[in-house]
Design a protein around this motif. Structure first.
Motif, PDB file in Angstrom:
ATOM      1  N   ILE A  10      15.842  -8.510 -31.707  1.00  0.00           N
ATOM      2  CA  ILE A  10      15.067  -7.291 -31.497  1.00  0.00           C
ATOM      3  C   ILE A  10      15.985  -6.094 -31.710  1.00  0.00           C
ATOM      4  O   ILE A  10      17.117  -6.073 -31.221  1.00  0.00           O
ATOM      5  CB  ILE A  10      14.480  -7.220 -30.068  1.00  0.00           C
ATOM      6  CG1 ILE A  10      13.708  -8.497 -29.709  1.00  0.00           C
ATOM      7  CG2 ILE A  10      13.561  -6.013 -29.924  1.00  0.00           C
ATOM      8  CD1 ILE A  10      13.192  -8.511 -28.285  1.00  0.00           C
ATOM      9  N   GLU A  11      15.463  -5.097 -32.416  1.00  0.00           N
ATOM     10  CA  GLU A  11      16.190  -3.853 -32.621  1.00  0.00           C
ATOM     11  C   GLU A  11      15.321  -2.680 -32.184  1.00  0.00           C
ATOM     12  O   GLU A  11      14.103  -2.803 -32.075  1.00  0.00           O
ATOM     13  CB  GLU A  11      16.579  -3.694 -34.094  1.00  0.00           C
ATOM     14  CG  GLU A  11      17.507  -4.778 -34.619  1.00  0.00           C
ATOM     15  CD  GLU A  11      17.864  -4.575 -36.077  1.00  0.00           C
ATOM     16  OE1 GLU A  11      17.258  -3.674 -36.707  1.00  0.00           O
ATOM     17  OE2 GLU A  11      18.724  -5.303 -36.589  1.00  0.00           O
ATOM     18  N   GLY A  12      15.962  -1.549 -31.956  1.00  0.00           N
ATOM     19  CA  GLY A  12      15.227  -0.348 -31.614  1.00  0.00           C
ATOM     20  C   GLY A  12      15.554   0.154 -30.225  1.00  0.00           C
ATOM     21  O   GLY A  12      16.504  -0.296 -29.586  1.00  0.00           O
ATOM     22  N   HIS A  13      14.741   1.109 -29.756  1.00  0.00           N
ATOM     23  CA  HIS A  13      14.993   1.636 -28.420  1.00  0.00           C
ATOM     24  C   HIS A  13      14.527   0.643 -27.352  1.00  0.00           C
ATOM     25  O   HIS A  13      13.874  -0.365 -27.651  1.00  0.00           O
ATOM     26  CB  HIS A  13      14.352   3.020 -28.240  1.00  0.00           C
ATOM     27  CG  HIS A  13      12.862   3.068 -28.462  1.00  0.00           C
ATOM     28  ND1 HIS A  13      11.956   2.291 -27.773  1.00  0.00           N
ATOM     29  CD2 HIS A  13      12.119   3.850 -29.305  1.00  0.00           C
ATOM     30  CE1 HIS A  13      10.739   2.579 -28.152  1.00  0.00           C
ATOM     31  NE2 HIS A  13      10.805   3.514 -29.106  1.00  0.00           N
ATOM     32  N   GLY A  14      14.857   0.944 -26.117  1.00  0.00           N
ATOM     33  CA  GLY A  14      14.561   0.004 -25.042  1.00  0.00           C
ATOM     34  C   GLY A  14      13.093  -0.301 -24.892  1.00  0.00           C
ATOM     35  O   GLY A  14      12.710  -1.432 -24.531  1.00  0.00           O
ATOM     36  N   GLY A  15      12.228   0.677 -25.143  1.00  0.00           N
ATOM     37  CA  GLY A  15      10.795   0.429 -25.060  1.00  0.00           C
ATOM     38  C   GLY A  15      10.341  -0.615 -26.053  1.00  0.00           C
ATOM     39  O   GLY A  15       9.473  -1.445 -25.752  1.00  0.00           O
ATOM     40  N   ALA A  16      10.908  -0.581 -27.273  1.00  0.00           N
ATOM     41  CA  ALA A  16      10.550  -1.576 -28.292  1.00  0.00           C
ATOM     42  C   ALA A  16      10.948  -2.978 -27.847  1.00  0.00           C
ATOM     43  O   ALA A  16      10.230  -3.951 -28.103  1.00  0.00           O
ATOM     44  CB  ALA A  16      11.227  -1.222 -29.619  1.00  0.00           C
ATOM     45  N   HIS A  17      12.088  -3.104 -27.198  1.00  0.00           N
ATOM     46  CA  HIS A  17      12.522  -4.406 -26.698  1.00  0.00           C
ATOM     47  C   HIS A  17      11.512  -4.940 -25.676  1.00  0.00           C
ATOM     48  O   HIS A  17      11.111  -6.105 -25.731  1.00  0.00           O
ATOM     49  CB  HIS A  17      13.899  -4.271 -26.038  1.00  0.00           C
ATOM     50  CG  HIS A  17      15.001  -3.974 -26.998  1.00  0.00           C
ATOM     51  ND1 HIS A  17      16.271  -4.487 -26.848  1.00  0.00           N
ATOM     52  CD2 HIS A  17      15.056  -3.222 -28.124  1.00  0.00           C
ATOM     53  CE1 HIS A  17      17.050  -4.064 -27.833  1.00  0.00           C
ATOM     54  NE2 HIS A  17      16.325  -3.274 -28.618  1.00  0.00           N
ATOM     55  N   ALA A  18      11.118  -4.084 -24.746  1.00  0.00           N
ATOM     56  CA  ALA A  18      10.205  -4.525 -23.685  1.00  0.00           C
ATOM     57  C   ALA A  18       8.845  -4.931 -24.237  1.00  0.00           C
ATOM     58  O   ALA A  18       8.286  -5.972 -23.867  1.00  0.00           O
ATOM     59  CB  ALA A  18      10.046  -3.415 -22.649  1.00  0.00           C
ATOM     60  N   VAL A  19       8.305  -4.125 -25.138  1.00  0.00           N
ATOM     61  CA  VAL A  19       6.970  -4.397 -25.668  1.00  0.00           C
ATOM     62  C   VAL A  19       6.966  -5.662 -26.519  1.00  0.00           C
ATOM     63  O   VAL A  19       6.043  -6.483 -26.446  1.00  0.00           O
ATOM     64  CB  VAL A  19       6.438  -3.179 -26.453  1.00  0.00           C
ATOM     65  CG1 VAL A  19       5.187  -3.542 -27.254  1.00  0.00           C
ATOM     66  CG2 VAL A  19       6.136  -2.033 -25.498  1.00  0.00           C
ATOM     67  N   ALA A  20       7.990  -5.878 -27.321  1.00  0.00           N
ATOM     68  CA  ALA A  20       8.046  -7.080 -28.163  1.00  0.00           C
ATOM     69  C   ALA A  20       8.031  -8.342 -27.310  1.00  0.00           C
ATOM     70  O   ALA A  20       7.325  -9.317 -27.617  1.00  0.00           O
ATOM     71  CB  ALA A  20       9.293  -7.047 -29.035  1.00  0.00           C
ATOM     72  N   VAL A  21       8.784  -8.332 -26.231  1.00  0.00           N
ATOM     73  CA  VAL A  21       8.839  -9.521 -25.373  1.00  0.00           C
ATOM     74  C   VAL A  21       7.532  -9.696 -24.611  1.00  0.00           C
ATOM     75  O   VAL A  21       7.018 -10.815 -24.474  1.00  0.00           O
ATOM     76  CB  VAL A  21      10.035  -9.427 -24.412  1.00  0.00           C
ATOM     77  CG1 VAL A  21      10.017 -10.585 -23.418  1.00  0.00           C
ATOM     78  CG2 VAL A  21      11.338  -9.429 -25.191  1.00  0.00           C
ATOM     79  N   ALA A  22       6.968  -8.607 -24.111  1.00  0.00           N
ATOM     80  CA  ALA A  22       5.698  -8.701 -23.395  1.00  0.00           C
ATOM     81  C   ALA A  22       4.600  -9.258 -24.292  1.00  0.00           C
ATOM     82  O   ALA A  22       3.787 -10.094 -23.870  1.00  0.00           O
ATOM     83  CB  ALA A  22       5.299  -7.327 -22.849  1.00  0.00           C
TER      84      ALA A  22
END
Length: 552
Positions: A10-22
């Protein structure tokens, strides 16, 4: 229902990390109330294309109840996102409700920036300690490169037996910063139930003359509904359902003993309780004793060892995958002939009670008897209807007179007894069961907690039928206080408050009903309207639900 941990880059800002996993864990909607601490989560949900639905509400508690409702209905953790400080504290009652219900959900909270912590920042508060006692896990993800793993762990933990809420807060600077991470982990295996424990429960069933099987919410949440029905019919003994266990045996099933609950639990010599705690709703496990009968033996079956009762020593216990436990009991138990005779006795009592119900369900009294509402509602409910109870006295009548035809289709606040769940559960039900009727039953007290979120239903085009039993009093408090003191205080509301006009002002529809013959036509108009619609029924304040204790 079982999703392996996230694996990949996963790359990007922290929000992108959280949403991808969710998203990986099945969360397709983010329930939220806007706050700057969590903007990166919104950014990830809508860019580069919509990857997750954003559904914004008018109070953080509603967002949490909606996420919990998704967990209840889909058996996968729902996701709520709230801003820091008061956003989190407003959410606590909803999280506590999910904790007591064993509902899987994840709450992500904003948090003041880590780099300037301790400087008196806006909404700077160490939040996990506030939620530790009502979650499976409450922690802070420190650093952008820690977010994905923390969210992955949160969903896996929430969805694992015994299910429940998980809280994670993320510092604002970690959410906004950029990082790249690689995750990969093996899915944990769930231990099989102990065969000896299963055999011990089966042996008790084989020895009992008057056994009763109680099926609770965790049977549904553990995916054991087919095993429960098969085992009940194999054993051929009386069955009582509670919580989301309602509907595991469809209404009218020959073994369903809910309408003869007092007889069944009062004269049983063995009660096998599966998937629900031995709390106040079940007399804390003290069964039997009716008409001179001795106290019953108790077998307690739970989805995990930590849910087995600790305040008493049952005659047998078993823990683990509830499908395996139930099928094991069904395969080994050989009920005695006396148990079949007992089942016939309980079935006859349940049938007699149901026949007696017909008179009160058609009651033409003025003021309106609350039961008349359910007599009319039962005529128009579809087999797959989702029925939501948010209230005390009025919803107690619903528990008596409404028998769901399918499991998982009944939602109520559960043992924590927190009013205000109705709008959040309504949102969850309309999204999770888009083709089903959704009916939310509100006491007029409960209506005051969350009715502003009708605005959310209207803005997001989520039609729900709301029925308010409007008796102008706090029914669960007024009568007990009268009994104890001979008077009551702080138990009065304004009679016939126009909650229907509140709904209409927010963009929905509604009407006040004061004539019992007007209830049925009003319900049909509500279902036909295609909008959030309130049927506000003025009921008799002197007609309170009969109960033996002050517990709900």
């Amino acid at each position: 229902m079982d999703t392996p941990p996230f694996s990949g880059r996963i790359e990007g800002h922290g929000g992108a990390h959280a949403v991808a996993v969710a998203r990986h864990h099945g969360a397709d909607t983010m329930f939220t109330l806007s706050g700057g601490h969590v903007f990166p989560l919104y950014d990830a949900a809508v860019k580069p294309e919509p990857t997750m639905r954003l559904l914004d509400v008018r109070h953080e508690q509603t967002a949490v109840f909606a996420a919990e409702g998704v967990g209840k209905l889909t058996r996968r953790a729902g996701l709520a996102v709230v801003t820091a400080g008061p956003g989190v504290t407003n959410a606590v009652s909803g999280v506590a409700t999910a904790h007591f219900n064993g509902s899987p959900m994840v709450l992500i909270g904003g948090r003041a920036p880590e780099a300037r912590w301790g400087q008196g920042l806006l909404q700077e508060l160490d939040q996990p300690p506030l939620l530790e006692s009502v979650t499976k896990q409450a922690r802070t993800a420190r650093g952008t490169d820690a977010i994905a793993a923390a969210v992955d762990e949160a969903f896996s933990t929430a969805n694992a037996a015994h299910r429940g809420p998980v809280f994670l807060d993320v510092p604002m600077d970690a959410l906004y910063d950029q990082a790249a991470v690689e995750l990969g982990a093996a899915a944990p295996e769930r231990p099989a139930p102990d065969p000896g424990e299963v055999s011990a429960v089966a042996r008790l069933v084989s020895e009992a003359e008057r056994p009763v099987l109680v099926l609770g919410s965790d049977v549904w949440l553990d995916g054991a509904e087919a095993a429960a029905l098969e085992t009940a019919e194999e054993l051929d003994i009386p069955v009582i359902t509670n919580g989301q266990g309602r509907g595991l045996l469809p209404g009218g099933h020959r073994l369903l003993a809910n309408r003869a609950r007092g007889l069944a639990l009062g004269r049983a010599d063995l009660v096998v309780v599966v998937g629900t705690p031995l709390d106040f709703r079940l007399g804390h496990g003290l069964f039997g004793g009716k008409d001179g009968a001795p106290l019953a033996k108790v077998a307690h079956v739970a989805d995990s060892p930590g849910q087995l009762t600790a305040h008493m020593v049952p005659a047998a216990t078993a823990a683990g995958d509830l499908s395996a436990v139930l099928r094991g009991i069904g395969a080994e138990a050989r009920p005695r002939p006396e148990a079949r005779e007992w089942r016939s006795e309980v079935s006859a009592a349940a049938a007699a009670a149901a026949a007696a119900d017909k008179e009160v369900l058609a009651d033409g009294s003025d003021p309106i008897h609350p039961a008349r509402i359910y007599g009319e509602l039962n005529k128009v409910l579809a087999e797959d209807a989702v029925v939501i109870g948010d209230g005390g006295d009025f919803v107690s009548y619903a528990g008596k007179y409404i028998e769901p035809q399918r499991p998982g289709n009944w939602l109520d606040p559960g043992p924590f007894g927190c009013l205000g769940t109705g709008m959040g559960y309504s949102i969850a039900a309309r999204l999770s069961r888009p083709s089903s009727q959704v009916v939310t039953l509100l006491g007029d007290g409960a209506a005051g907690f969350s009715l502003m979120d009708v605005d959310t239903l209207v803005r997001h085009r989520l039609p729900v039928v709301m029925v308010c039993g409007n008796n102008g009093v706090w029914g669960l408090e007024k009568a007990p206080m009268q009994m104890i003191y001979g008077y009551d205080v702080a138990a009065e509301l304004t009679p016939q408050t126009r909650y229907d006009e509140v709904v209409r002002a927010l963009g929905g529809g509604g009407e006040l009903v004061t004539d019992p013959d007007g209830i049925g036509p009003a319900l049909r108009r509500a279902f036909d309207s295609g909008v959030p619609y309130m049927v506000n029924v003025a009921t008799d304040p002197d007609n309170v639900y009969p109960r033996k204790t002050m517990g709900v």
